[in-house]
Write a protein that holds these residues in place. Sequence first.
Motif, PDB file in Angstrom:
ATOM      1  N   ASP A 188      13.962  -3.726  25.425  1.00  0.00           N
ATOM      2  CA  ASP A 188      14.254  -2.379  25.874  1.00  0.00           C
ATOM      3  C   ASP A 188      14.917  -1.396  24.673  1.00  0.00           C
ATOM      4  N   TYR A 189      14.122  -0.722  24.020  1.00  0.00           N
ATOM      5  CA  TYR A 189      14.839  -0.050  23.020  1.00  0.00           C
ATOM      6  C   TYR A 189      15.713   1.306  23.428  1.00  0.00           C
ATOM      7  N   GLY A 190      15.754   1.251  24.696  1.00  0.00           N
ATOM      8  CA  GLY A 190      17.004   2.267  24.983  1.00  0.00           C
ATOM      9  C   GLY A 190      16.180   3.790  24.755  1.00  0.00           C
ATOM     10  N   ARG A 191      14.959   3.820  24.532  1.00  0.00           N
ATOM     11  CA  ARG A 191      14.480   5.314  24.353  1.00  0.00           C
ATOM     12  C   ARG A 191      13.137   5.542  25.161  1.00  0.00           C
ATOM     13  N   THR A 192      12.854   6.770  25.462  1.00  0.00           N
ATOM     14  CA  THR A 192      11.528   7.283  25.806  1.00  0.00           C
ATOM     15  C   THR A 192      10.955   8.287  24.858  1.00  0.00           C
ATOM     16  N   MET A 193       9.607   8.278  25.008  1.00  0.00           N
ATOM     17  CA  MET A 193       8.564   8.865  24.139  1.00  0.00           C
ATOM     18  C   MET A 193       8.058   9.889  24.987  1.00  0.00           C
ATOM     19  N   LEU A 194       8.167  10.998  24.311  1.00  0.00           N
ATOM     20  CA  LEU A 194       7.575  12.366  25.019  1.00  0.00           C
ATOM     21  C   LEU A 194       6.033  12.547  24.346  1.00  0.00           C
ATOM     22  N   VAL A 195       4.882  12.584  25.015  1.00  0.00           N
ATOM     23  CA  VAL A 195       3.776  12.918  24.075  1.00  0.00           C
ATOM     24  C   VAL A 195       3.203  14.296  24.719  1.00  0.00           C
ATOM     25  N   CYS A 196       2.677  14.893  23.921  1.00  0.00           N
ATOM     26  CA  CYS A 196       1.694  16.092  24.255  1.00  0.00           C
ATOM     27  C   CYS A 196       0.891  16.677  23.101  1.00  0.00           C
ATOM     28  N   SER A 234      -2.263  19.038  16.899  1.00  0.00           N
ATOM     29  CA  SER A 234      -1.783  17.726  16.782  1.00  0.00           C
ATOM     30  C   SER A 234      -1.115  17.191  18.084  1.00  0.00           C
ATOM     31  N   SER A 235      -1.082  15.811  18.135  1.00  0.00           N
ATOM     32  CA  SER A 235      -0.410  15.288  19.165  1.00  0.00           C
ATOM     33  C   SER A 235       0.927  14.991  18.612  1.00  0.00           C
ATOM     34  N   ALA A 236       1.812  15.511  19.232  1.00  0.00           N
ATOM     35  CA  ALA A 236       3.397  15.538  18.932  1.00  0.00           C
ATOM     36  C   ALA A 236       3.935  14.385  19.735  1.00  0.00           C
ATOM     37  N   VAL A 237       4.764  13.819  19.180  1.00  0.00           N
ATOM     38  CA  VAL A 237       5.468  12.593  19.764  1.00  0.00           C
ATOM     39  C   VAL A 237       7.065  12.895  19.403  1.00  0.00           C
ATOM     40  N   LEU A 238       7.818  12.902  20.441  1.00  0.00           N
ATOM     41  CA  LEU A 238       9.259  12.878  20.230  1.00  0.00           C
ATOM     42  C   LEU A 238      10.012  11.789  21.083  1.00  0.00           C
ATOM     43  N   THR A 239      10.877  10.954  20.317  1.00  0.00           N
ATOM     44  CA  THR A 239      11.400   9.934  20.858  1.00  0.00           C
ATOM     45  C   THR A 239      13.022  10.119  20.981  1.00  0.00           C
ATOM     46  N   LEU A 240      13.293  10.138  22.014  1.00  0.00           N
ATOM     47  CA  LEU A 240      14.905  10.239  22.407  1.00  0.00           C
ATOM     48  C   LEU A 240      15.265   9.248  23.145  1.00  0.00           C
ATOM     49  N   PRO A 241      16.704   9.101  23.434  1.00  0.00           N
ATOM     50  CA  PRO A 241      17.209   8.564  24.513  1.00  0.00           C
ATOM     51  C   PRO A 241      16.747   9.360  25.957  1.00  0.00           C
ATOM     52  N   HIS A 242      16.332   8.591  26.881  1.00  0.00           N
ATOM     53  CA  HIS A 242      15.933   9.240  27.940  1.00  0.00           C
ATOM     54  C   HIS A 242      16.603  10.056  28.530  1.00  0.00           C
ATOM     55  N   GLN A 243      18.187  10.341  28.821  1.00  0.00           N
ATOM     56  CA  GLN A 243      18.837  11.388  29.294  1.00  0.00           C
ATOM     57  C   GLN A 243      18.633  12.569  28.501  1.00  0.00           C
ATOM     58  N   ALA A 244      18.544  12.521  27.111  1.00  0.00           N
ATOM     59  CA  ALA A 244      18.268  13.735  26.203  1.00  0.00           C
ATOM     60  C   ALA A 244      16.771  14.354  26.475  1.00  0.00           C
ATOM     61  N   LEU A 245      15.925  13.315  26.807  1.00  0.00           N
ATOM     62  CA  LEU A 245      14.688  13.850  26.611  1.00  0.00           C
ATOM     63  C   LEU A 245      14.316  14.555  28.182  1.00  0.00           C
TER      64      LEU A 245
END
Length: 404
Positions: A188-196, A234-245
């Motif tokens: 578990d990388y401790g990150r979450t990926m937001l995609v849109c 474009s498909s934008a992908v942002l990876t942050l710690p889950h609580q920040a995302l």
Amino acid sequence: MHCDVLITGAGPAGLSLARALRGSGLRVTLVESQTVAALQAPAFDGREIALTQHSAGLLRQLGIWEHLETGAVAPLRDALVLNGGPGRRQGRMVISHQLSPRSELGYLVGNHHIRRAAFEAALAPADDSGAPPELIDGLQVGPIDTRGDRCQVTLSDGRTLHTRLLVAADSRHSSTRRAVGISAQLHDYGRTMLVCAMTHEQPHHETAWEWFDHGQTLALLPMNPCPDTGRPRSSAVLTLPHQALQPLLTMEAAAFGQAMTERFHHQLGPMHLASTRHAYPLVGVWPGGLVSQRFAAVGDAAVGMHPVTAHGFNLGLRSIDTLARLLRQAHAGGRDIADPALLRSYERTHRHASRGLYLATHAVASLYTREEAPARLLRQALVDLGERFTPFKRAVAASLTGLH
């Protein structure tokens, strides 16, 4: 009920394997927890799949490519790796299509488009490629017994299925793989990926970005222009710690567009939300094995990749191509399709194809999520070195095209 091959999971991997076995003479059954209606019209899930040239070739061979909708395929000509924020010391490495024998490194196709095309190809009425598989939808797989000369699978409605070979294609967290006693290492990388999907002012020049900025990782996957506005998309992908995302997932659309514009440091001009938003926790999965008695795993059930190197689906297609070829050869030769030697051969081949990529991807993902000064300096040095060392970039281009 009896069949030769029972596939759990009718996602892109399971459907592709079913299609690959059409015309082989093997009786194939798919079991899927979703309904047929959901499989026929899969919803947009935010994920754009970067297909290598090799993977595109496999999809053409399987007859899946021709079922992709018009406008679903976007060319991926070049790749850009960035490190740090804009400024004099921002690291840049360009992987050009000119380092490969093709006019593009690969293609970008929405996951929902692939799912729909794979369903149409796999379940198409009987033709020259043979009869379609049987599909059992809306049910879960329950207890599994792989002892003896048949594998017995009990479904959630109480029905019992018997098969010569059970194949798991039900995600990286495969319950089928677990049910036959194969463990897996999870990271578990401790990150979450937001995609849109987002539109923006500046053109993307059919270039994919992987941007390791301070405190965040950004990616930009070039799509075809927005059909409504004609603007670059474009498909934008942002990876942050889950609580920040989390706040970004519910932010009003205009505010979200402004927030993403700022996170991309205005390098694409104003950005505007053009789809729904989706979030995925980042977890890498390496199973302890790919085969067992009368059992094999393919797709994400065989290896769950971090998306940073965009090789997950491509490796999944390789696993399907390898296993389908061995099964067809065995059946044509009158051999047991669940012969332990055959399954071990599949395991060796796919482990060899995936182990190096998995470990390298894990190393890259681990390094680029650390914010300590030594890690930042090492990232900068690696990007600078990669930009100056053409043989390395040529090797990366070969990896991206899948033609190495």
